[in-house]
Design a protein around this motif. Sequence first.
Motif, PDB file in Angstrom:
ATOM      1  N   ILE A 141       0.838  -1.063   0.022  1.00  0.00           N
ATOM      2  CA  ILE A 141      -0.126  -0.049  -0.005  1.00  0.00           C
ATOM      3  C   ILE A 141       0.921   1.344  -0.204  1.00  0.00           C
ATOM      4  O   ILE A 141       1.626   1.253   1.024  1.00  0.00           O
ATOM      5  CB  ILE A 141      -0.714  -0.017   1.429  1.00  0.00           C
ATOM      6  N   GLY A 142       0.949   1.917  -1.235  1.00  0.00           N
ATOM      7  CA  GLY A 142       1.884   3.010  -1.116  1.00  0.00           C
ATOM      8  C   GLY A 142       1.476   4.234  -1.883  1.00  0.00           C
ATOM      9  O   GLY A 142       0.235   4.269  -2.177  1.00  0.00           O
ATOM     10  N   TRP A 143       2.432   5.219  -1.816  1.00  0.00           N
ATOM     11  CA  TRP A 143       2.019   6.516  -2.561  1.00  0.00           C
ATOM     12  C   TRP A 143       2.877   6.692  -3.755  1.00  0.00           C
ATOM     13  O   TRP A 143       4.178   6.531  -3.677  1.00  0.00           O
ATOM     14  CB  TRP A 143       2.393   7.853  -1.538  1.00  0.00           C
ATOM     15  N   ASP A 144       2.378   6.469  -4.957  1.00  0.00           N
ATOM     16  CA  ASP A 144       3.019   6.568  -6.312  1.00  0.00           C
ATOM     17  C   ASP A 144       3.475   8.007  -6.296  1.00  0.00           C
ATOM     18  O   ASP A 144       2.572   8.649  -6.430  1.00  0.00           O
ATOM     19  CB  ASP A 144       2.100   5.972  -7.340  1.00  0.00           C
ATOM     20  N   LEU A 145       4.590   8.394  -6.400  1.00  0.00           N
ATOM     21  CA  LEU A 145       5.190   9.565  -6.651  1.00  0.00           C
ATOM     22  C   LEU A 145       4.790  10.462  -7.931  1.00  0.00           C
ATOM     23  O   LEU A 145       4.763  11.554  -8.012  1.00  0.00           O
ATOM     24  CB  LEU A 145       6.577   9.692  -6.199  1.00  0.00           C
ATOM     25  N   ASP A 146       4.761   9.422  -9.000  1.00  0.00           N
ATOM     26  CA  ASP A 146       4.592   9.945 -10.141  1.00  0.00           C
ATOM     27  C   ASP A 146       3.262  10.145 -10.800  1.00  0.00           C
ATOM     28  O   ASP A 146       2.891  11.227 -11.314  1.00  0.00           O
ATOM     29  CB  ASP A 146       5.465   8.922 -11.155  1.00  0.00           C
ATOM     30  N   LYS A 147       2.331   9.353  -9.927  1.00  0.00           N
ATOM     31  CA  LYS A 147       0.929   9.474 -10.177  1.00  0.00           C
ATOM     32  C   LYS A 147       0.311  10.504  -8.985  1.00  0.00           C
ATOM     33  O   LYS A 147      -0.816  10.939  -9.068  1.00  0.00           O
ATOM     34  CB  LYS A 147       0.278   8.214  -9.860  1.00  0.00           C
ATOM     35  N   ASP A 148       1.099  10.952  -8.159  1.00  0.00           N
ATOM     36  CA  ASP A 148       0.581  11.706  -6.721  1.00  0.00           C
ATOM     37  C   ASP A 148      -0.691  11.233  -6.257  1.00  0.00           C
ATOM     38  O   ASP A 148      -1.774  11.769  -6.108  1.00  0.00           O
ATOM     39  CB  ASP A 148       0.515  13.299  -7.289  1.00  0.00           C
ATOM     40  N   ALA A 149      -0.732   9.718  -6.296  1.00  0.00           N
ATOM     41  CA  ALA A 149      -1.920   9.198  -5.714  1.00  0.00           C
ATOM     42  C   ALA A 149      -1.391   7.954  -4.987  1.00  0.00           C
ATOM     43  O   ALA A 149      -0.360   7.222  -5.114  1.00  0.00           O
ATOM     44  CB  ALA A 149      -2.705   8.759  -6.782  1.00  0.00           C
ATOM     45  N   ALA A 150      -2.542   7.494  -4.184  1.00  0.00           N
ATOM     46  CA  ALA A 150      -2.377   6.149  -3.272  1.00  0.00           C
ATOM     47  C   ALA A 150      -2.429   4.851  -4.280  1.00  0.00           C
ATOM     48  O   ALA A 150      -3.358   5.289  -5.230  1.00  0.00           O
ATOM     49  CB  ALA A 150      -3.328   6.091  -2.171  1.00  0.00           C
ATOM     50  N   ARG A 151      -1.816   3.940  -4.394  1.00  0.00           N
ATOM     51  CA  ARG A 151      -1.923   2.805  -5.099  1.00  0.00           C
ATOM     52  C   ARG A 151      -1.556   1.583  -4.345  1.00  0.00           C
ATOM     53  O   ARG A 151      -1.119   1.606  -3.089  1.00  0.00           O
ATOM     54  CB  ARG A 151      -1.221   2.734  -6.375  1.00  0.00           C
ATOM     55  N   ILE A 152      -2.236   0.319  -4.948  1.00  0.00           N
ATOM     56  CA  ILE A 152      -1.851  -0.932  -4.296  1.00  0.00           C
ATOM     57  C   ILE A 152      -0.956  -1.791  -5.361  1.00  0.00           C
ATOM     58  O   ILE A 152      -1.475  -1.583  -6.688  1.00  0.00           O
ATOM     59  CB  ILE A 152      -2.967  -1.624  -3.853  1.00  0.00           C
ATOM     60  N   PHE A 153      -0.108  -2.646  -4.880  1.00  0.00           N
ATOM     61  CA  PHE A 153       0.934  -2.835  -5.839  1.00  0.00           C
ATOM     62  C   PHE A 153       0.810  -4.477  -5.439  1.00  0.00           C
ATOM     63  O   PHE A 153       1.335  -4.754  -4.175  1.00  0.00           O
ATOM     64  CB  PHE A 153       2.258  -2.491  -6.016  1.00  0.00           C
ATOM     65  N   ARG A 154       0.447  -5.409  -6.243  1.00  0.00           N
ATOM     66  CA  ARG A 154       0.742  -6.864  -5.889  1.00  0.00           C
ATOM     67  C   ARG A 154       2.133  -7.093  -5.995  1.00  0.00           C
ATOM     68  O   ARG A 154       2.863  -7.071  -7.001  1.00  0.00           O
ATOM     69  CB  ARG A 154      -0.351  -7.553  -6.923  1.00  0.00           C
ATOM     70  N   MET A 155       2.592  -8.162  -4.946  1.00  0.00           N
ATOM     71  CA  MET A 155       3.836  -8.682  -5.060  1.00  0.00           C
ATOM     72  C   MET A 155       4.462  -9.102  -5.882  1.00  0.00           C
ATOM     73  O   MET A 155       5.855  -9.123  -6.246  1.00  0.00           O
ATOM     74  CB  MET A 155       4.058  -9.236  -3.353  1.00  0.00           C
ATOM     75  N   ASP A 156       3.721 -10.118  -6.709  1.00  0.00           N
ATOM     76  CA  ASP A 156       4.105 -11.008  -7.743  1.00  0.00           C
ATOM     77  C   ASP A 156       4.287 -10.181  -9.124  1.00  0.00           C
ATOM     78  O   ASP A 156       4.633 -10.884 -10.243  1.00  0.00           O
ATOM     79  CB  ASP A 156       3.635 -12.359  -7.913  1.00  0.00           C
ATOM     80  N   ARG A 157       4.032  -8.991  -9.107  1.00  0.00           N
ATOM     81  CA  ARG A 157       3.825  -8.237 -10.367  1.00  0.00           C
ATOM     82  C   ARG A 157       4.975  -7.140 -10.249  1.00  0.00           C
ATOM     83  O   ARG A 157       5.227  -6.423 -11.043  1.00  0.00           O
ATOM     84  CB  ARG A 157       2.529  -7.430 -10.617  1.00  0.00           C
ATOM     85  N   VAL A 158       5.785  -7.234  -9.244  1.00  0.00           N
ATOM     86  CA  VAL A 158       7.013  -6.407  -9.141  1.00  0.00           C
ATOM     87  C   VAL A 158       8.279  -6.910  -9.655  1.00  0.00           C
ATOM     88  O   VAL A 158       8.531  -8.016  -9.100  1.00  0.00           O
ATOM     89  CB  VAL A 158       7.161  -5.862  -7.617  1.00  0.00           C
ATOM     90  N   ARG A 159       8.971  -6.103 -10.218  1.00  0.00           N
ATOM     91  CA  ARG A 159      10.306  -6.710 -10.590  1.00  0.00           C
ATOM     92  C   ARG A 159      11.334  -5.560 -10.691  1.00  0.00           C
ATOM     93  O   ARG A 159      11.229  -4.436 -10.741  1.00  0.00           O
ATOM     94  CB  ARG A 159      10.120  -7.172 -12.277  1.00  0.00           C
ATOM     95  N   HIS A 160      12.646  -6.140 -10.497  1.00  0.00           N
ATOM     96  CA  HIS A 160      13.767  -5.269 -10.357  1.00  0.00           C
ATOM     97  C   HIS A 160      13.816  -4.003  -9.302  1.00  0.00           C
ATOM     98  O   HIS A 160      13.868  -2.850  -9.673  1.00  0.00           O
ATOM     99  CB  HIS A 160      14.141  -4.585 -11.799  1.00  0.00           C
ATOM    100  N   PRO A 161      13.381  -4.218  -8.128  1.00  0.00           N
ATOM    101  CA  PRO A 161      13.207  -3.336  -6.986  1.00  0.00           C
ATOM    102  C   PRO A 161      14.378  -2.778  -6.719  1.00  0.00           C
ATOM    103  O   PRO A 161      15.691  -3.612  -6.585  1.00  0.00           O
ATOM    104  CB  PRO A 161      12.638  -4.383  -5.859  1.00  0.00           C
ATOM    105  N   MET A 162      14.394  -1.425  -6.260  1.00  0.00           N
ATOM    106  CA  MET A 162      15.719  -0.970  -5.668  1.00  0.00           C
ATOM    107  C   MET A 162      15.141   0.273  -4.689  1.00  0.00           C
ATOM    108  O   MET A 162      14.324   0.791  -5.098  1.00  0.00           O
ATOM    109  CB  MET A 162      16.326  -0.153  -7.093  1.00  0.00           C
ATOM    110  N   VAL A 163      15.906   0.122  -3.777  1.00  0.00           N
ATOM    111  CA  VAL A 163      15.519   1.039  -2.539  1.00  0.00           C
ATOM    112  C   VAL A 163      16.519   2.293  -2.746  1.00  0.00           C
ATOM    113  O   VAL A 163      17.556   2.264  -3.028  1.00  0.00           O
ATOM    114  CB  VAL A 163      16.072   0.270  -1.198  1.00  0.00           C
ATOM    115  N   GLN A 164      15.949   3.334  -2.669  1.00  0.00           N
ATOM    116  CA  GLN A 164      16.338   4.686  -2.804  1.00  0.00           C
ATOM    117  C   GLN A 164      16.781   5.210  -1.508  1.00  0.00           C
ATOM    118  O   GLN A 164      15.891   6.043  -0.746  1.00  0.00           O
ATOM    119  CB  GLN A 164      15.546   5.848  -3.626  1.00  0.00           C
ATOM    120  N   THR A 165      18.006   4.812  -0.762  1.00  0.00           N
ATOM    121  CA  THR A 165      18.205   5.125   0.328  1.00  0.00           C
ATOM    122  C   THR A 165      18.408   6.539   0.804  1.00  0.00           C
ATOM    123  O   THR A 165      18.302   7.080   1.966  1.00  0.00           O
ATOM    124  CB  THR A 165      19.414   4.149   0.959  1.00  0.00           C
ATOM    125  N   ASP A 166      18.676   7.460  -0.242  1.00  0.00           N
ATOM    126  CA  ASP A 166      18.828   8.799  -0.165  1.00  0.00           C
ATOM    127  C   ASP A 166      17.567   9.579  -0.017  1.00  0.00           C
ATOM    128  O   ASP A 166      17.398  10.727  -0.358  1.00  0.00           O
ATOM    129  CB  ASP A 166      19.811   9.475  -1.264  1.00  0.00           C
TER     130      ASP A 166
END
Length: 191
Positions: free
Chosen positions: A111-136
Amino acid sequence: MLSVAVMRAAPWVPFAAGAERALAKIEGALPSDRIRQLRHFMRRILVGEPAGAEAALAVGAVDPAFLPAFEQAFTASCVLLFDYVDREGRASRRRVEPHGLLVRAPLWYIIGWDLDKDAARIFRMDRVRHPMVQTDAKFLPRPIELVTQLCPDARATPESAGRNRGFTSARVSPPPPVDPEHSKLLPTPAR
């Protein structure tokens, strides 16, 4: 903590009573500031009804890098970048503030806030690829309503645990009445 939340929401799961007793022991050993942190964390984890048999059969493989990336981004309040394929097969690159977790066994969702859409969204775990944490790229947690209003059938509710130390857990409950004016403001889930 997540396992106990799932067991509280689904008491038919084997060993649920034992997990509750183990949690009570852990709570007894924790300082009060740590308990406050865990309460905040648990309010952002929701457990809903299990996914139907059709959805369970359609679950794809989860990118092995996704779980550690999500855990890091969620607990450290960092932006999570990933490629996403929606249920229609459309691919996109997402920049998301992960504010919550929804479990509908065997599926789980960010359950997240999509920064490019400027809206809340839900993302299913098996549809995510190539994740990367932006620690900065840190973010401040948005109001808890972002999490609870997006999934009104899977509400986080306060519940006493163990020695009444009051951890917040997730439990399935009926959706609240919807105010017609307010319902216009609810975000649309990404699927």
